[in-house]
Design a protein around this motif. Structure first.
Motif, PDB file in Angstrom:
ATOM      1  N   LYS A 208       4.389  -5.004   2.889  1.00  0.00           N
ATOM      2  CA  LYS A 208       4.950  -3.618   3.415  1.00  0.00           C
ATOM      3  C   LYS A 208       5.278  -2.784   2.514  1.00  0.00           C
ATOM      4  O   LYS A 208       5.373  -2.837   1.132  1.00  0.00           O
ATOM      5  CB  LYS A 208       6.227  -3.966   4.260  1.00  0.00           C
ATOM      6  CG  LYS A 208       6.189  -4.917   5.331  1.00  0.00           C
ATOM      7  CD  LYS A 208       7.143  -4.885   6.112  1.00  0.00           C
ATOM      8  CE  LYS A 208       7.159  -5.743   7.584  1.00  0.00           C
ATOM      9  NZ  LYS A 208       6.084  -5.069   8.338  1.00  0.00           N
ATOM     10  N   MET A 209       5.265  -1.255   2.857  1.00  0.00           N
ATOM     11  CA  MET A 209       5.437  -0.262   2.104  1.00  0.00           C
ATOM     12  C   MET A 209       6.186   0.821   2.881  1.00  0.00           C
ATOM     13  O   MET A 209       6.456   0.655   3.987  1.00  0.00           O
ATOM     14  CB  MET A 209       4.012   0.666   1.781  1.00  0.00           C
ATOM     15  CG  MET A 209       3.114  -0.162   1.090  1.00  0.00           C
ATOM     16  SD  MET A 209       1.362   0.567   1.051  1.00  0.00           S
ATOM     17  CE  MET A 209       0.437  -0.546   0.076  1.00  0.00           C
ATOM     18  N   LEU A 210       7.187   1.136   2.261  1.00  0.00           N
ATOM     19  CA  LEU A 210       8.205   2.272   2.602  1.00  0.00           C
ATOM     20  C   LEU A 210       7.777   3.556   2.415  1.00  0.00           C
ATOM     21  O   LEU A 210       7.390   4.013   1.279  1.00  0.00           O
ATOM     22  CB  LEU A 210       9.457   2.031   1.798  1.00  0.00           C
ATOM     23  CG  LEU A 210      10.877   3.018   2.287  1.00  0.00           C
ATOM     24  CD1 LEU A 210      11.368   2.527   3.743  1.00  0.00           C
ATOM     25  CD2 LEU A 210      11.967   2.743   1.366  1.00  0.00           C
ATOM     26  N   LEU A 211       7.692   4.419   3.340  1.00  0.00           N
ATOM     27  CA  LEU A 211       7.254   5.875   3.226  1.00  0.00           C
ATOM     28  C   LEU A 211       8.401   6.854   3.554  1.00  0.00           C
ATOM     29  O   LEU A 211       9.196   6.604   4.495  1.00  0.00           O
ATOM     30  CB  LEU A 211       6.272   6.179   4.426  1.00  0.00           C
ATOM     31  CG  LEU A 211       4.904   5.193   4.347  1.00  0.00           C
ATOM     32  CD1 LEU A 211       4.028   5.604   5.244  1.00  0.00           C
ATOM     33  CD2 LEU A 211       4.261   5.293   3.016  1.00  0.00           C
ATOM     34  N   GLU A 212       8.811   7.783   2.874  1.00  0.00           N
ATOM     35  CA  GLU A 212       9.919   8.474   2.853  1.00  0.00           C
ATOM     36  C   GLU A 212       9.463  10.158   2.826  1.00  0.00           C
ATOM     37  O   GLU A 212       8.515  10.496   2.014  1.00  0.00           O
ATOM     38  CB  GLU A 212      11.007   8.325   1.695  1.00  0.00           C
ATOM     39  CG  GLU A 212      11.647   7.165   1.803  1.00  0.00           C
ATOM     40  CD  GLU A 212      12.459   6.774   0.504  1.00  0.00           C
ATOM     41  OE1 GLU A 212      13.715   7.095   0.574  1.00  0.00           O
ATOM     42  OE2 GLU A 212      11.968   6.337  -0.605  1.00  0.00           O
ATOM     43  N   SER A 213      10.094  10.951   3.544  1.00  0.00           N
ATOM     44  CA  SER A 213       9.564  12.402   3.416  1.00  0.00           C
ATOM     45  C   SER A 213      10.596  13.023   2.516  1.00  0.00           C
ATOM     46  O   SER A 213      11.678  12.548   2.252  1.00  0.00           O
ATOM     47  CB  SER A 213       9.916  12.923   4.833  1.00  0.00           C
ATOM     48  OG  SER A 213       9.097  12.522   6.101  1.00  0.00           O
ATOM     49  N   LEU A 214      10.237  14.226   2.039  1.00  0.00           N
ATOM     50  CA  LEU A 214      10.848  15.253   1.100  1.00  0.00           C
ATOM     51  C   LEU A 214      12.101  15.710   2.004  1.00  0.00           C
ATOM     52  O   LEU A 214      13.298  16.119   1.560  1.00  0.00           O
ATOM     53  CB  LEU A 214      10.218  16.152   0.389  1.00  0.00           C
ATOM     54  CG  LEU A 214       9.319  15.510  -0.567  1.00  0.00           C
ATOM     55  CD1 LEU A 214       8.507  16.589  -1.435  1.00  0.00           C
ATOM     56  CD2 LEU A 214       9.955  14.932  -1.864  1.00  0.00           C
ATOM     57  N   ASN A 215      11.599  15.895   3.127  1.00  0.00           N
ATOM     58  CA  ASN A 215      12.836  16.678   4.316  1.00  0.00           C
ATOM     59  C   ASN A 215      13.805  15.549   4.800  1.00  0.00           C
ATOM     60  O   ASN A 215      12.984  14.855   5.438  1.00  0.00           O
ATOM     61  CB  ASN A 215      11.688  17.436   5.361  1.00  0.00           C
ATOM     62  CG  ASN A 215      12.839  18.231   6.197  1.00  0.00           C
ATOM     63  OD1 ASN A 215      14.005  17.892   6.218  1.00  0.00           O
ATOM     64  ND2 ASN A 215      12.309  18.880   6.998  1.00  0.00           N
ATOM     65  N   ARG A 216      14.645  15.675   4.433  1.00  0.00           N
ATOM     66  CA  ARG A 216      15.706  14.603   4.620  1.00  0.00           C
ATOM     67  C   ARG A 216      15.912  14.528   6.298  1.00  0.00           C
ATOM     68  O   ARG A 216      16.733  13.476   6.892  1.00  0.00           O
ATOM     69  CB  ARG A 216      17.131  14.630   4.000  1.00  0.00           C
ATOM     70  CG  ARG A 216      16.719  14.604   2.351  1.00  0.00           C
ATOM     71  CD  ARG A 216      18.182  14.186   1.696  1.00  0.00           C
ATOM     72  NE  ARG A 216      17.970  14.037   0.295  1.00  0.00           N
ATOM     73  CZ  ARG A 216      18.794  13.891  -0.484  1.00  0.00           C
ATOM     74  NH1 ARG A 216      20.093  13.842  -0.279  1.00  0.00           N
ATOM     75  NH2 ARG A 216      18.362  13.658  -1.907  1.00  0.00           N
TER      76      ARG A 216
END
Length: 259
Positions: A208-216
């Motif tokens: 699995k991979m965690l994807l995060e946005s720069l916009n919180r």
């Protein structure tokens, strides 16, 4: 039903030349005639005998299926070595990824651009040299001499302050597990899912991979490694938008002293 494109002859020639062997030397080592070898490499032999297929497979350490179905000229050196080592599941993610590229007249890799209208087609044509060759191409100064680069458009505001509509240049990632946690990447997802530009972290369990946005304002989420087709590591971006002026309250000033 459309017949599958086969690469056996061109692959045999590529692998022979990669080892810097002449047709005479190679034919002698395999125990076939030079005439037969030349015919195979030229694609004039539609159904090589099974005994010859086994000879080629054993000599190069590659499966017969890969010799026929994968255009090995378009596979990078590292995954090709993995195949030769018997690592059919070269992913450090899921299945074998075949990277199609295009080159200019000097045999230098182009930087292909994947416009928004081509995004759906890219998910099915990413390994097809003809599709990749149809994409717009650029020569971008200042890129590193090694690696394969591609340009992708961004959509939405999830990656602000990188503006919507920016064109992101990324380097192709062969080994997903080598990525540091929180690496900015373009991630190509399978099926009806979209391209995403996110901070990516390969989770400890590896699938699995965690994807995060720069916009919180956007919550992070997980995807299965099996749903990931390609990963491209962020290098730089182009934008027509001019950054907003920095207010004085955000500027820190140090007192000036005379030495």
């Amino acid at each position: 039903m459309t017949s599958a494109k086969l690469f056996f002859g061109s692959n045999i020639r590529f692998l022979r030349e990669r080892r810097k062997m002449t047709q005479e030397d190679f034919a002698e080592q395999l125990g076939v005639t030079r005439v037969k070898l030349a015919a195979i490499e030229a694609g004039r032999t539609e159904n090589p005998p099974a005994v010859d297929l086994i000879k080629f497979s054993d000599f190069f350490g590659l499966s017969i299926d890969n010799l026929f179905r994968v255009d090995l000229r378009r596979v990078g050196e590292l995954p090709l070595r993995e195949l030769e080592a018997g690592n059919e599941l070269y992913m450090k993610g899921t299945n074998l990824r075949v990277l199609a590229i295009s080159t200019d007249k000097a045999n230098k890799e182009n930087v292909e651009y994947v416009p928004v209208k081509a995004k759906a087609g890219y998910r099915s044509g990413y390994a097809n040299p003809e599709f990749i060759a149809s994409l717009p191409k650029f020569s971008v100064p200042g890129l590193p001499q090694t690696g394969t680069f591609r340009m992708f458009p961004t959509t939405g505001d999830s990656m602000l302050p990188v503006p919507e509509g920016a064109d992101v240049i990324c380097r192709y990632v062969e080994d997903w597990t080598a990525l540091k946690a929180g690496t900015l990447c373009i991630v190509i997802l399978d099926g009806e899912q979209d391209f995403v530009f996110k901070k990516l972290t390969v989770l400890p369990e590896g699938n699995k991979m965690l994807l995060e946005s720069l916009n919180r304002a956007y919550e992070p989420y997980e995807v299965s490694a099996g749903d990931v087709i390609e990963i491209w590591k962020f290098h730089s971006y182009f934008s027509k938008d001019v950054p907003e002026r920095v207010s004085e309250c955000n500027i820190s000033r140090k007192p000036w002293t005379q030495s």
